[in-house]
Design an enzyme around this catalytic site. Sequence first.
Site, PDB file in Angstrom:
ATOM      1  N   PRO A 283       0.824  -1.208   0.000  1.00  0.00           N
ATOM      2  CA  PRO A 283       0.000   0.000   0.000  1.00  0.00           C
ATOM      3  C   PRO A 283       0.861   1.262   0.000  1.00  0.00           C
ATOM      4  CG  PRO A 283       0.161  -0.844   2.223  1.00  0.00           C
ATOM      5  CD  PRO A 283       0.908  -1.826   1.350  1.00  0.00           C
ATOM      6  N   ARG A 285      -0.717   4.962  -1.299  1.00  0.00           N
ATOM      7  CA  ARG A 285      -1.659   6.056  -1.100  1.00  0.00           C
ATOM      8  C   ARG A 285      -2.435   5.935   0.222  1.00  0.00           C
ATOM      9  NH1 ARG A 285      -4.050   8.622  -5.533  1.00  0.00           N
ATOM     10  NH2 ARG A 285      -3.573   6.779  -6.765  1.00  0.00           N
ATOM     11  N   ARG A 321      -1.176  16.228  -9.773  1.00  0.00           N
ATOM     12  CA  ARG A 321      -2.314  15.299  -9.917  1.00  0.00           C
ATOM     13  C   ARG A 321      -3.529  15.905 -10.624  1.00  0.00           C
ATOM     14  NH1 ARG A 321      -4.768  12.927  -6.454  1.00  0.00           N
ATOM     15  NH2 ARG A 321      -4.703  10.899  -7.474  1.00  0.00           N
ATOM     16  N   TYR A 325      -4.203  13.865 -13.893  1.00  0.00           N
ATOM     17  CA  TYR A 325      -5.271  12.851 -13.779  1.00  0.00           C
ATOM     18  C   TYR A 325      -6.645  13.467 -13.547  1.00  0.00           C
ATOM     19  CZ  TYR A 325      -1.011  10.441 -12.099  1.00  0.00           C
ATOM     20  OH  TYR A 325       0.257   9.965 -11.916  1.00  0.00           O
ATOM     21  N   CYS A 353       3.236  28.842 -16.789  1.00  0.00           N
ATOM     22  CA  CYS A 353       2.802  29.402 -18.070  1.00  0.00           C
ATOM     23  C   CYS A 353       2.147  28.365 -18.969  1.00  0.00           C
ATOM     24  CB  CYS A 353       3.991  30.037 -18.755  1.00  0.00           C
ATOM     25  SG  CYS A 353       4.751  31.249 -17.693  1.00  0.00           S
TER      26      CYS A 353
HETATM   27  N1  LLP Z   1       2.814  -1.611  -6.032  1.00  0.00           N
HETATM   28  C1  LLP Z   1       3.036  -1.365  -7.331  1.00  0.00           C
HETATM   29  C2  LLP Z   1       3.687  -2.392  -8.148  1.00  0.00           C
HETATM   30  C3  LLP Z   1       2.617  -0.140  -7.895  1.00  0.00           C
HETATM   31  O1  LLP Z   1       2.815   0.093  -9.190  1.00  0.00           O
HETATM   32  C4  LLP Z   1       1.979   0.827  -7.079  1.00  0.00           C
HETATM   33  C5  LLP Z   1       1.547   2.114  -7.614  1.00  0.00           C
HETATM   34  C6  LLP Z   1       1.788   0.518  -5.714  1.00  0.00           C
HETATM   35  C7  LLP Z   1       2.206  -0.711  -5.229  1.00  0.00           C
HETATM   36  C8  LLP Z   1       1.126   1.472  -4.770  1.00  0.00           C
HETATM   37  O2  LLP Z   1      -0.185   1.754  -5.152  1.00  0.00           O
HETATM   38  P1  LLP Z   1      -1.139   2.580  -4.175  1.00  0.00           P
HETATM   39  O3  LLP Z   1      -1.371   1.730  -2.966  1.00  0.00           O
HETATM   40  O4  LLP Z   1      -0.448   3.846  -3.840  1.00  0.00           O
HETATM   41  O5  LLP Z   1      -2.364   2.805  -4.969  1.00  0.00           O
HETATM   42  N2  LLP Z   1       0.676   8.864  -9.408  1.00  0.00           N
HETATM   43  C9  LLP Z   1      -0.644   8.275  -9.367  1.00  0.00           C
HETATM   44  C10 LLP Z   1      -0.623   6.887  -8.755  1.00  0.00           C
HETATM   45  C11 LLP Z   1       0.312   5.938  -9.441  1.00  0.00           C
HETATM   46  C12 LLP Z   1       0.373   4.565  -8.804  1.00  0.00           C
HETATM   47  C13 LLP Z   1       1.459   3.762  -9.413  1.00  0.00           C
HETATM   48  N3  LLP Z   1       1.674   2.463  -8.834  1.00  0.00           N
HETATM   49  C14 LLP Z   1      -1.591   9.215  -8.634  1.00  0.00           C
HETATM   50  O6  LLP Z   1      -1.174  10.295  -8.224  1.00  0.00           O
HETATM   51  O7  LLP Z   1      -2.772   8.910  -8.498  1.00  0.00           O
END
Ligand code: LLP
Length: 429
Positions: A283, A285, A321, A325, A353
């Site tokens: 995890p 986020r 973000r 997104y 800009c």
């Molecule tokens: N494991 C792997 C292999 C991943 O690619 C990712 C995230 C995670 C774990 C963690 O995922 P989480 O639990 O954070 O959802 N920049 C984007 C999010 C990109 C996530 C990429 N991979 C945003 O700001 O929403």
Amino acid sequence: MHHFAYRDGSLHAESVDLSRIAAEVGTPVYVYSSATIERHYTLFAQAVKAIAPEGKAHVFYAMKANGNLGVLKTLGALGAGVDTVSEGEVRKALAAGIPPEKIVFSGVGKSEQELRFAVEAGIYQVNIETEGELDLLSKVAASLGKRQEAVFRVNPDIGAGGHAKITTGSSENKFGVSFEEVGRLYARAANLPGVRIMGLAVHIGSQIRETASFEAAYAKMAALVGDLRGEGHRVDRLDLGGGLGIPYDVPQHFDHGPELIEAYAAMVGRVTKGLDVELGFEPGRLIVGNAGILLTRVLHLNPRPTKQFLVVDAAMNDLVRPAMYEAYHEIWPVTEPGADARAVAYDVVGPICESGDTFTTGRELPALAPDDLIAFMTAGAYGASMSSTYNQRLLVPEVLVKGDQYAVTRPRQSYEELIGMDRLPGWLA
Ligand code: LLP
């Protein structure tokens, strides 16, 4: 829940007034709450440990979400492992005191140099994503006289996530080896001198706010474990990735409970029951997302016939973000609005800009004036970690709060440092 709330009319991070941080550190600045980080890690770790036999569930915090050393140390002190995706992240995890045996190295394109560094450091597990990487890892490890423990990241062809750009589990996405290939790769790996395949990994996407897509993917993985064992392969580990989402679009003073975490853990318990594997979780986020805010100051108002622009001193280079997104972040004024505050619909924009440097359009906020402070909420994940110096703006600083104390855990870059990153070629010097 999180630990940002109004006290005596001013927004605080735990017991520290954000206006004090703005005055002493300047803006824009990220502010993180230790208590929120600790709470979310503990909630998640306890939930997944409760559904697995003792010592069989491991949490590897995905540091791409927030790689600040202070954040990593806070989590390390709670026993967290770390999921990394580059040599820089492996190095930073080690620098934060995370033991190598708690480090996982994921990612689609690891270079020979990166693999060498990770193997030499003695990390727990490499998540292999391609056949070429399998060969490269074996070669690198064998040349160091080692056999690296690894798993295959499998693409389950089930994608999910809050936005197309953060969906990873579909067969259209670049991640992982296909189901059909795993058996053959296992068999090949058995003859390679530098790897020991321990199991499988999967990660389907990010900002997923339900359990059904995880369940579909994990059920496929559980079946695959059985198939591979039937072929005589060893499957001791199942890394279930990250991706659990958080509420971004909630009213002020929200307090979302741990329901989704508990539902997720219960589902994992159900799907992996009797599999007899060590479970891994990555995890990101969920742990840091609403533990951080981006504090920014209003520079100017720009009233137009059809719109009211609010120009703030943070920009898309600090928080990308929304531009990247279409992400939604709550905006809270630091001074608590009175019950009778006049609402104005603002387009909140940064100084960069290009028109994409827009945080939100037509957002109803209490009337604001130059010098007022506002906070972009739920910015602890993929905020500072995705920041840049675009427009030659100084890399944004970070502050960690603990109770009534705060510390600058990344100082604002100086102009000397910014300009000093470049080198002139001899013919221009
Ligand atoms: N494991 C792997 C292999 C991943 O690619 C990712 C995230 C995670 C774990 C963690 O995922 P989480 O639990 O954070 O959802 N920049 C984007 C999010 C990109 C996530 C990429 N991979 C945003 O700001 O929403």
